[in-house]
Design a protein around this motif. Structure first.
Motif, PDB file in Angstrom:
ATOM      1  N   ARG A  13      45.595 149.364 -14.867  1.00  0.00           N
ATOM      2  CA  ARG A  13      44.420 150.096 -14.408  1.00  0.00           C
ATOM      3  C   ARG A  13      43.208 149.179 -14.537  1.00  0.00           C
ATOM      4  NH1 ARG A  13      44.631 155.817 -14.554  1.00  0.00           N
ATOM      5  NH2 ARG A  13      42.388 155.798 -14.888  1.00  0.00           N
ATOM      6  N   LEU A  14      42.291 149.287 -13.614  1.00  0.00           N
ATOM      7  CA  LEU A  14      41.066 148.484 -13.669  1.00  0.00           C
ATOM      8  C   LEU A  14      40.014 149.181 -14.523  1.00  0.00           C
ATOM      9  CD1 LEU A  14      40.285 146.803 -10.230  1.00  0.00           C
ATOM     10  CD2 LEU A  14      40.246 145.756 -12.486  1.00  0.00           C
ATOM     11  N   ASP A  15      40.398 149.538 -15.714  1.00  0.00           N
ATOM     12  CA  ASP A  15      39.485 150.169 -16.654  1.00  0.00           C
ATOM     13  C   ASP A  15      39.024 149.136 -17.673  1.00  0.00           C
ATOM     14  OD1 ASP A  15      39.223 152.778 -15.719  1.00  0.00           O
ATOM     15  OD2 ASP A  15      41.130 153.395 -16.611  1.00  0.00           O
ATOM     16  N   HIS A  38      41.115 139.672  -5.535  1.00  0.00           N
ATOM     17  CA  HIS A  38      41.501 141.020  -5.168  1.00  0.00           C
ATOM     18  C   HIS A  38      42.370 141.559  -6.304  1.00  0.00           C
ATOM     19  CE1 HIS A  38      40.956 140.365  -0.526  1.00  0.00           C
ATOM     20  NE2 HIS A  38      39.867 140.114  -1.215  1.00  0.00           N
ATOM     21  N   PHE A  39      42.558 142.860  -6.336  1.00  0.00           N
ATOM     22  CA  PHE A  39      43.293 143.475  -7.440  1.00  0.00           C
ATOM     23  C   PHE A  39      44.300 144.505  -6.945  1.00  0.00           C
ATOM     24  CE2 PHE A  39      39.383 141.926  -9.237  1.00  0.00           C
ATOM     25  CZ  PHE A  39      39.705 141.516 -10.528  1.00  0.00           C
ATOM     26  N   VAL A  40      45.411 144.614  -7.674  1.00  0.00           N
ATOM     27  CA  VAL A  40      46.346 145.722  -7.519  1.00  0.00           C
ATOM     28  C   VAL A  40      46.379 146.474  -8.839  1.00  0.00           C
ATOM     29  CG1 VAL A  40      48.770 146.391  -7.379  1.00  0.00           C
ATOM     30  CG2 VAL A  40      47.843 144.793  -5.733  1.00  0.00           C
ATOM     31  N   GLN A  41      46.221 147.794  -8.775  1.00  0.00           N
ATOM     32  CA  GLN A  41      46.372 148.602  -9.978  1.00  0.00           C
ATOM     33  C   GLN A  41      47.432 149.670  -9.746  1.00  0.00           C
ATOM     34  OE1 GLN A  41      42.802 150.634 -11.134  1.00  0.00           O
ATOM     35  NE2 GLN A  41      42.395 151.463  -9.118  1.00  0.00           N
ATOM     36  N   HIS A  42      48.098 150.045 -10.822  1.00  0.00           N
ATOM     37  CA  HIS A  42      49.225 150.973 -10.747  1.00  0.00           C
ATOM     38  C   HIS A  42      48.762 152.425 -10.938  1.00  0.00           C
ATOM     39  CE1 HIS A  42      51.387 147.216 -11.131  1.00  0.00           C
ATOM     40  NE2 HIS A  42      52.529 147.849 -10.890  1.00  0.00           N
ATOM     41  N   THR A  43      47.861 152.854 -10.113  1.00  0.00           N
ATOM     42  CA  THR A  43      47.346 154.217 -10.134  1.00  0.00           C
ATOM     43  C   THR A  43      46.584 154.462  -8.846  1.00  0.00           C
ATOM     44  OG1 THR A  43      45.882 155.773 -11.283  1.00  0.00           O
ATOM     45  CG2 THR A  43      45.248 153.464 -11.343  1.00  0.00           C
ATOM     46  N   SER A  44      46.458 155.709  -8.473  1.00  0.00           N
ATOM     47  CA  SER A  44      45.645 156.063  -7.320  1.00  0.00           C
ATOM     48  C   SER A  44      44.227 156.428  -7.740  1.00  0.00           C
ATOM     49  CB  SER A  44      46.280 157.252  -6.572  1.00  0.00           C
ATOM     50  OG  SER A  44      46.400 158.374  -7.448  1.00  0.00           O
ATOM     51  N   ASP A  45      43.964 156.437  -9.054  1.00  0.00           N
ATOM     52  CA  ASP A  45      42.635 156.767  -9.571  1.00  0.00           C
ATOM     53  C   ASP A  45      41.625 155.693  -9.178  1.00  0.00           C
ATOM     54  OD1 ASP A  45      43.898 158.868 -10.798  1.00  0.00           O
ATOM     55  OD2 ASP A  45      43.872 157.977 -12.807  1.00  0.00           O
ATOM     56  N   ARG A  46      40.373 156.091  -9.129  1.00  0.00           N
ATOM     57  CA  ARG A  46      39.298 155.117  -8.979  1.00  0.00           C
ATOM     58  C   ARG A  46      38.832 154.766 -10.385  1.00  0.00           C
ATOM     59  NH1 ARG A  46      36.337 152.738  -5.193  1.00  0.00           N
ATOM     60  NH2 ARG A  46      34.153 152.219  -5.606  1.00  0.00           N
ATOM     61  N   CYS A  47      39.036 153.522 -10.770  1.00  0.00           N
ATOM     62  CA  CYS A  47      38.825 153.116 -12.161  1.00  0.00           C
ATOM     63  C   CYS A  47      37.484 152.415 -12.379  1.00  0.00           C
ATOM     64  CB  CYS A  47      39.989 152.255 -12.611  1.00  0.00           C
ATOM     65  SG  CYS A  47      41.561 153.155 -12.661  1.00  0.00           S
ATOM     66  N   ALA A  48      37.209 152.110 -13.635  1.00  0.00           N
ATOM     67  CA  ALA A  48      35.876 151.692 -14.075  1.00  0.00           C
ATOM     68  C   ALA A  48      35.313 150.473 -13.356  1.00  0.00           C
ATOM     69  CB  ALA A  48      35.901 151.440 -15.579  1.00  0.00           C
ATOM     70  N   PHE A  49      36.145 149.472 -13.072  1.00  0.00           N
ATOM     71  CA  PHE A  49      35.638 148.221 -12.521  1.00  0.00           C
ATOM     72  C   PHE A  49      35.661 148.162 -10.985  1.00  0.00           C
ATOM     73  CE2 PHE A  49      36.829 146.197 -16.748  1.00  0.00           C
ATOM     74  CZ  PHE A  49      35.515 145.969 -17.130  1.00  0.00           C
ATOM     75  N   GLU A  50      36.175 149.198 -10.331  1.00  0.00           N
ATOM     76  CA  GLU A  50      36.345 149.126  -8.872  1.00  0.00           C
ATOM     77  C   GLU A  50      35.036 148.901  -8.128  1.00  0.00           C
ATOM     78  OE1 GLU A  50      39.191 151.326  -6.538  1.00  0.00           O
ATOM     79  OE2 GLU A  50      39.882 152.332  -8.349  1.00  0.00           O
ATOM     80  N   GLU A  51      34.013 149.619  -8.514  1.00  0.00           N
ATOM     81  CA  GLU A  51      32.732 149.487  -7.828  1.00  0.00           C
ATOM     82  C   GLU A  51      32.196 148.062  -7.938  1.00  0.00           C
ATOM     83  OE1 GLU A  51      28.176 151.308  -7.941  1.00  0.00           O
ATOM     84  OE2 GLU A  51      29.786 152.349  -9.017  1.00  0.00           O
ATOM     85  N   GLU A  52      32.300 147.478  -9.130  1.00  0.00           N
ATOM     86  CA  GLU A  52      31.815 146.112  -9.312  1.00  0.00           C
ATOM     87  C   GLU A  52      32.646 145.119  -8.512  1.00  0.00           C
ATOM     88  OE1 GLU A  52      30.754 142.790 -12.752  1.00  0.00           O
ATOM     89  OE2 GLU A  52      31.686 144.687 -13.339  1.00  0.00           O
ATOM     90  N   VAL A  53      33.962 145.299  -8.483  1.00  0.00           N
ATOM     91  CA  VAL A  53      34.827 144.421  -7.699  1.00  0.00           C
ATOM     92  C   VAL A  53      34.397 144.431  -6.239  1.00  0.00           C
ATOM     93  CG1 VAL A  53      37.171 144.132  -6.781  1.00  0.00           C
ATOM     94  CG2 VAL A  53      36.834 144.545  -9.222  1.00  0.00           C
TER      95      VAL A  53
END
Length: 387
Positions: A13-15, A38-53
């Protein structure tokens, strides 16, 4: 101008967490006109770092969390990702439990460089841990490069020590040292805001999970409270920064032990470096770790502390940290902490700011500064060669 090299980082997770924070520090300091993450995360959630990425120009993709039953669905998701995104040139798998599945798929799809990056020196208990070991049993054969944050992590993930020493590359869990350098003004502000100006603050930063050993920390605090009353020392409080599955359980245990008023549950903090300034002592009694970036952060902040001897000694880069066995009674750890509390009172007239500030440079000299790490990794992503 040519397009940047695309490096795909694979995480759970990108938390806000250890590995994720280290990757983001690297991302912020790398030349993104030459190398883009770029990133792959194992969840469909929108995690903490997504906006910054996204703000930094990266993309975040999602695959299902692996659970054995979805083996074919999991593989199909990865195949679809690489078929759709041929621009990906490097895949760096920080989630090694399933790297033996997705790295060969990446290679077959034409990805030039595949990396398995060992970040942890242990596995969860029970069936999940057995499954992880099984899936990683021949991972060392299924990647172009093996990276490890410590010798213990490399041995845990890749196995045979001879193979590791010959082929795995040590990549320090580097931090943005300048952010963590002691700042007296920040210390006073945080301690005022939290109402702990006259307290002795033990700090811990980490996810609420089995490996971090939070129950043991509560037992240590309980002993500290008994000793402080006997010795006339400042009130002791324990500051937890982090979130996780076991947080509610630990909160309930603190209430049951009658010490909840002495425990601060701060949650995740993007500006965690500010909270290290408010601490007086650092605690890390983990059952296992890869190389805990939190230990490096604490030392950069000039904090004294105790760390479990189950954790790799490579994390000790100053004279601030001592290592002890978690097989010892919590009272033994508490004795050390109370000695530090007493010494702080005795040294209160000294220049604490100068002493604590000096350690940031020591950590830099130990090759744990992300600015230098970014230069090294950028060269690798561009050339396939590590300096």
């Amino acid at each position: 101008m040519s397009s940047p090299i695309i490096v795909l980082h694979v995480v759970g997770r990108l938390d806000i967490g250890g590995a994720e924070s280290r990757i983001m520090d690297l991302y912020r300091n790398i030349d993104r006109e030459k190398v883009q993450f770029h990133f792959v995360q194992h969840t469909s959630d929108r995690c903490a770092f997504e906006e910054e990425v996204e703000r930094l120009g990266g993309r975040v993709y999602h695959v299902p969390r692996f659970n054995v039953k979805n083996y074919f669905t999991y593989k199909k998701a990865w195949k679809g990702l690489f078929q759709t995104h041929s621009e990906i040139k490097v895949v760096q798998g920080h989630m090694t439990s399933t790297a033996a599945i997705y790295l060969p798929i990446a290679k077959k799809a034409g990805v030039e460089i595949t990396i398995a990056h060992a970040r942890s020196a242990g596995v969860d208990p029970g069936l999940k841990g057995h499954l992880t070991r099984f899936l990683r049993r021949d991972l060392y054969k299924k990647c172009d490069y093996r990276f490890t944050c410590s010798g213990m992590a490399g041995e845990s993930v890749f196995g045979n020590q001879k193979e590791i020493s010959r082929k795995a590359t040590f990549i320090p869990n580097a931090i943005d040292v300048d952010k963590f350098k002691f700042n007296k003004g920040v210390r006073e502000q945080i301690r005022y805001e939290l109402g702990i100006r006259d307290k002795f603050v033990i700090g811990h930063v980490g996810r609420f999970s089995h490996m971090k050993n939070h129950k043991y920390m509560l037992q240590i605090l309980e002993q500290c409270i008994r000793m402080e009353k006997e010795r006339g020392l400042s009130e002791t409080v324990l500051m937890f920064l982090g979130d996780g599955d076991l947080k509610e359980e630990i909160m309930e245990q603190a209430v049951a032990m009658g010490i909840s008023s002495r425990v601060l549950f701060m949650g995740n903090k993007r500006d965690v470096y500010r909270y290290y300034q408010a601490m007086d002592y650092f605690l890390l009694p983990s059952l296992y770790e890869g190389l805990p970036g939190t230990a490096v952060e604490a030392q950069a902040s000039g904090l004294k502390g105790i760390m479990s001897d189950s954790v790799t000694a490579e994390a000790v880069v100053t004279d601030l940290i001592q290592m002890r066995s978690i097989k010892e009674e919590p009272k033994i750890w508490a004795e050390e902490i109370m000695r530090a509390s007493q010494k702080q009172i005795e040294d209160s007239c000294g220049d604490e700011e100068v002493r604590r500030s000096s350690y940031a440079e020591v950590v830099k000299q130990a090759s744990f500064d992300v600015k230098e790490q970014a230069k090294r990794m950028q060269e690798f992503y561009l050339t396939g060669k590590l300096s």
